[in-house]
Design a protein around this motif. Structure first.
Motif, PDB file in Angstrom:
ATOM      1  N   ASP A   1     161.528 -62.983  53.770  1.00  0.00           N
ATOM      2  CA  ASP A   1     160.075 -63.016  53.738  1.00  0.00           C
ATOM      3  C   ASP A   1     159.648 -64.084  52.726  1.00  0.00           C
ATOM      4  O   ASP A   1     159.851 -63.928  51.525  1.00  0.00           O
ATOM      5  CB  ASP A   1     159.548 -61.636  53.327  1.00  0.00           C
ATOM      6  N   THR A   2     159.096 -65.179  53.249  1.00  0.00           N
ATOM      7  CA  THR A   2     158.811 -66.337  52.386  1.00  0.00           C
ATOM      8  C   THR A   2     157.386 -66.318  51.837  1.00  0.00           C
ATOM      9  O   THR A   2     156.991 -67.236  51.125  1.00  0.00           O
ATOM     10  CB  THR A   2     158.974 -67.655  53.189  1.00  0.00           C
ATOM     11  N   GLU A   3     156.654 -65.300  52.207  1.00  0.00           N
ATOM     12  CA  GLU A   3     155.202 -65.269  51.961  1.00  0.00           C
ATOM     13  C   GLU A   3     154.804 -65.700  50.533  1.00  0.00           C
ATOM     14  O   GLU A   3     153.972 -66.557  50.361  1.00  0.00           O
ATOM     15  CB  GLU A   3     154.688 -63.862  52.267  1.00  0.00           C
ATOM     16  N   ASP A   4     155.432 -65.080  49.525  1.00  0.00           N
ATOM     17  CA  ASP A   4     155.009 -65.392  48.155  1.00  0.00           C
ATOM     18  C   ASP A   4     156.066 -66.172  47.388  1.00  0.00           C
ATOM     19  O   ASP A   4     156.082 -66.161  46.156  1.00  0.00           O
ATOM     20  CB  ASP A   4     154.692 -64.087  47.407  1.00  0.00           C
ATOM     21  N   LEU A   5     156.952 -66.834  48.104  1.00  0.00           N
ATOM     22  CA  LEU A   5     158.036 -67.543  47.422  1.00  0.00           C
ATOM     23  C   LEU A   5     157.880 -69.059  47.551  1.00  0.00           C
ATOM     24  O   LEU A   5     157.444 -69.556  48.592  1.00  0.00           O
ATOM     25  CB  LEU A   5     159.390 -67.139  48.018  1.00  0.00           C
ATOM     26  N   SER A   6     158.274 -69.782  46.504  1.00  0.00           N
ATOM     27  CA  SER A   6     158.357 -71.241  46.605  1.00  0.00           C
ATOM     28  C   SER A   6     159.628 -71.549  47.407  1.00  0.00           C
ATOM     29  O   SER A   6     160.488 -70.679  47.561  1.00  0.00           O
ATOM     30  CB  SER A   6     158.470 -71.855  45.201  1.00  0.00           C
ATOM     31  N   SER A   7     159.748 -72.787  47.877  1.00  0.00           N
ATOM     32  CA  SER A   7     160.941 -73.093  48.680  1.00  0.00           C
ATOM     33  C   SER A   7     162.201 -72.957  47.816  1.00  0.00           C
ATOM     34  O   SER A   7     163.257 -72.533  48.293  1.00  0.00           O
ATOM     35  CB  SER A   7     160.843 -74.474  49.323  1.00  0.00           C
ATOM     36  N   ASN A   8     162.055 -73.259  46.548  1.00  0.00           N
ATOM     37  CA  ASN A   8     163.148 -73.084  45.602  1.00  0.00           C
ATOM     38  C   ASN A   8     163.630 -71.645  45.531  1.00  0.00           C
ATOM     39  O   ASN A   8     164.834 -71.361  45.547  1.00  0.00           O
ATOM     40  CB  ASN A   8     162.599 -73.467  44.217  1.00  0.00           C
ATOM     41  N   GLU A   9     162.655 -70.756  45.479  1.00  0.00           N
ATOM     42  CA  GLU A   9     162.985 -69.321  45.410  1.00  0.00           C
ATOM     43  C   GLU A   9     163.596 -68.833  46.729  1.00  0.00           C
ATOM     44  O   GLU A   9     164.492 -67.995  46.729  1.00  0.00           O
ATOM     45  CB  GLU A   9     161.729 -68.506  45.067  1.00  0.00           C
ATOM     46  N   VAL A  10     163.087 -69.376  47.840  1.00  0.00           N
ATOM     47  CA  VAL A  10     163.667 -68.999  49.137  1.00  0.00           C
ATOM     48  C   VAL A  10     165.147 -69.387  49.158  1.00  0.00           C
ATOM     49  O   VAL A  10     166.004 -68.612  49.594  1.00  0.00           O
ATOM     50  CB  VAL A  10     162.908 -69.669  50.315  1.00  0.00           C
ATOM     51  N   VAL A  11     165.440 -70.573  48.654  1.00  0.00           N
ATOM     52  CA  VAL A  11     166.840 -71.034  48.637  1.00  0.00           C
ATOM     53  C   VAL A  11     167.686 -70.123  47.744  1.00  0.00           C
ATOM     54  O   VAL A  11     168.810 -69.756  48.112  1.00  0.00           O
ATOM     55  CB  VAL A  11     166.942 -72.512  48.184  1.00  0.00           C
ATOM     56  N   ASP A  12     167.150 -69.702  46.600  1.00  0.00           N
ATOM     57  CA  ASP A  12     167.891 -68.774  45.722  1.00  0.00           C
ATOM     58  C   ASP A  12     168.258 -67.507  46.481  1.00  0.00           C
ATOM     59  O   ASP A  12     169.412 -67.070  46.469  1.00  0.00           O
ATOM     60  CB  ASP A  12     167.035 -68.368  44.502  1.00  0.00           C
ATOM     61  N   VAL A  13     167.256 -66.913  47.142  1.00  0.00           N
ATOM     62  CA  VAL A  13     167.489 -65.665  47.879  1.00  0.00           C
ATOM     63  C   VAL A  13     168.512 -65.904  48.987  1.00  0.00           C
ATOM     64  O   VAL A  13     169.432 -65.112  49.204  1.00  0.00           O
ATOM     65  CB  VAL A  13     166.160 -65.135  48.489  1.00  0.00           C
ATOM     66  N   LEU A  14     168.346 -67.016  49.657  1.00  0.00           N
ATOM     67  CA  LEU A  14     169.213 -67.325  50.795  1.00  0.00           C
ATOM     68  C   LEU A  14     170.668 -67.504  50.358  1.00  0.00           C
ATOM     69  O   LEU A  14     171.598 -67.001  51.009  1.00  0.00           O
ATOM     70  CB  LEU A  14     168.668 -68.568  51.506  1.00  0.00           C
ATOM     71  N   ILE A  15     170.855 -68.189  49.256  1.00  0.00           N
ATOM     72  CA  ILE A  15     172.230 -68.391  48.763  1.00  0.00           C
ATOM     73  C   ILE A  15     172.868 -67.040  48.425  1.00  0.00           C
ATOM     74  O   ILE A  15     174.026 -66.791  48.758  1.00  0.00           O
ATOM     75  CB  ILE A  15     172.249 -69.374  47.564  1.00  0.00           C
ATOM     76  N   ASP A  16     172.086 -66.145  47.828  1.00  0.00           N
ATOM     77  CA  ASP A  16     172.594 -64.787  47.539  1.00  0.00           C
ATOM     78  C   ASP A  16     172.990 -64.073  48.823  1.00  0.00           C
ATOM     79  O   ASP A  16     174.050 -63.458  48.904  1.00  0.00           O
ATOM     80  CB  ASP A  16     171.505 -63.933  46.877  1.00  0.00           C
ATOM     81  N   GLU A  17     172.108 -64.141  49.804  1.00  0.00           N
ATOM     82  CA  GLU A  17     172.361 -63.446  51.077  1.00  0.00           C
ATOM     83  C   GLU A  17     173.598 -64.023  51.783  1.00  0.00           C
ATOM     84  O   GLU A  17     174.395 -63.298  52.347  1.00  0.00           O
ATOM     85  CB  GLU A  17     171.145 -63.563  52.003  1.00  0.00           C
ATOM     86  N   LEU A  18     173.708 -65.351  51.746  1.00  0.00           N
ATOM     87  CA  LEU A  18     174.859 -65.987  52.393  1.00  0.00           C
ATOM     88  C   LEU A  18     176.149 -65.607  51.681  1.00  0.00           C
ATOM     89  O   LEU A  18     177.175 -65.352  52.314  1.00  0.00           O
ATOM     90  CB  LEU A  18     174.690 -67.510  52.405  1.00  0.00           C
ATOM     91  N   ALA A  19     176.084 -65.545  50.358  1.00  0.00           N
ATOM     92  CA  ALA A  19     177.277 -65.218  49.573  1.00  0.00           C
ATOM     93  C   ALA A  19     177.763 -63.814  49.930  1.00  0.00           C
ATOM     94  O   ALA A  19     178.969 -63.567  50.036  1.00  0.00           O
ATOM     95  CB  ALA A  19     176.972 -65.328  48.087  1.00  0.00           C
ATOM     96  N   LYS A  20     176.799 -62.900  50.146  1.00  0.00           N
ATOM     97  CA  LYS A  20     177.168 -61.524  50.515  1.00  0.00           C
ATOM     98  C   LYS A  20     177.956 -61.501  51.814  1.00  0.00           C
ATOM     99  O   LYS A  20     178.715 -60.600  52.082  1.00  0.00           O
ATOM    100  CB  LYS A  20     175.902 -60.691  50.755  1.00  0.00           C
ATOM    101  N   ARG A  21     177.689 -62.479  52.644  1.00  0.00           N
ATOM    102  CA  ARG A  21     178.340 -62.500  53.961  1.00  0.00           C
ATOM    103  C   ARG A  21     179.446 -63.540  54.005  1.00  0.00           C
ATOM    104  O   ARG A  21     179.827 -63.973  55.074  1.00  0.00           O
ATOM    105  CB  ARG A  21     177.303 -62.845  55.030  1.00  0.00           C
TER     106      ARG A  21
END
Ligand code: S3P
Length: 175
Positions: free
Chosen positions: A150-170
């Motif tokens: 959910d990118t609604e309140d995130l900067s693109s930088n923050e989206v990338v942070d979340v995404l890297i975490d999610e990818l790492a989990k998988r």
């Protein structure tokens, strides 16, 4: 680290290109944007393709470009928002690697794209309603992505942070 692709899905204004470029940079993958590949293949801008050849011609080119990526690895792909409507593209995305839906509300998406004249689908009388209409048509397919952010309140930088975490989990890119 696995070498499959990260496939970014979502509407116009979802931030696929910006997030994709930054993600690719940070994980050492190559960034590719299907719209750019289409423009290269056609030798003209997306808006010109729509204007001169029509949307069906654009969709055919889009399908060709996506099919040509089969077997790619180590890439982050930003995909055009409408590509998800084609079943062949959906299968291709799933084979390529980890699909990621960059989610935002119609209201937020409209705010992000309202001053951008480069998107032919929004050159209508009521682009706000059009964004909502298109989103409601596509959302069921976007929601099938392996990861949704959910990118609604995130900067693109923050989206990338979340995404890297999610990818790492998988285990990055394994799907
Ligand atoms: C489209 C989105 C555009 C581009 C074309 C059609 C769509 O890409 O492929 O204008 O159908 O939503 P972005 O999602 O990168 O804006």
């Amino acid at each position: 680290m696995s070498q499959r692709c990260v496939v970014l899905l979502g509407m116009m204004g979802a931030g696929k290109s910006e997030v994709g470029r930054e993600l690719a940079d940070r994980i050492g993958y190559q960034f590719l944007d299907t719209d750019k590949l289409i423009e290269k293949r056609a030798g003209k801008r997306i808006s010109k393709i729509f204007q001169e050849d029509g949307e069906p011609a654009f969709r055919a080119l889009e399908r060709e470009v996506i099919a040509s990526l089969e077997g790619s690895a180590g890439k982050v792909l930003a995909t055009g928002g409408g590509a998800i409507m084609d079943p062949a593209n959906r299968s291709a995305f799933n084979r390529l690697g980890t699909t990621v839906y960059l989610k935002a509300s119609a209201r937020e998406l409209y705010q992000r794209v309202k001053n951008d004249s480069s998107r032919p689908l929004l050159q209508t009388e009521d682009p706000k309603a059009e964004v909502a209409r298109i989103l409601s048509e596509r959302e069921q397919y976007y929601e099938d992505a392996i990861i949704t952010i959910d990118t609604e309140d995130l900067s693109s930088n923050e989206v990338v942070d979340v995404l890297i975490d999610e990818l790492a989990k998988r285990t990055l890119g394994d799907g």
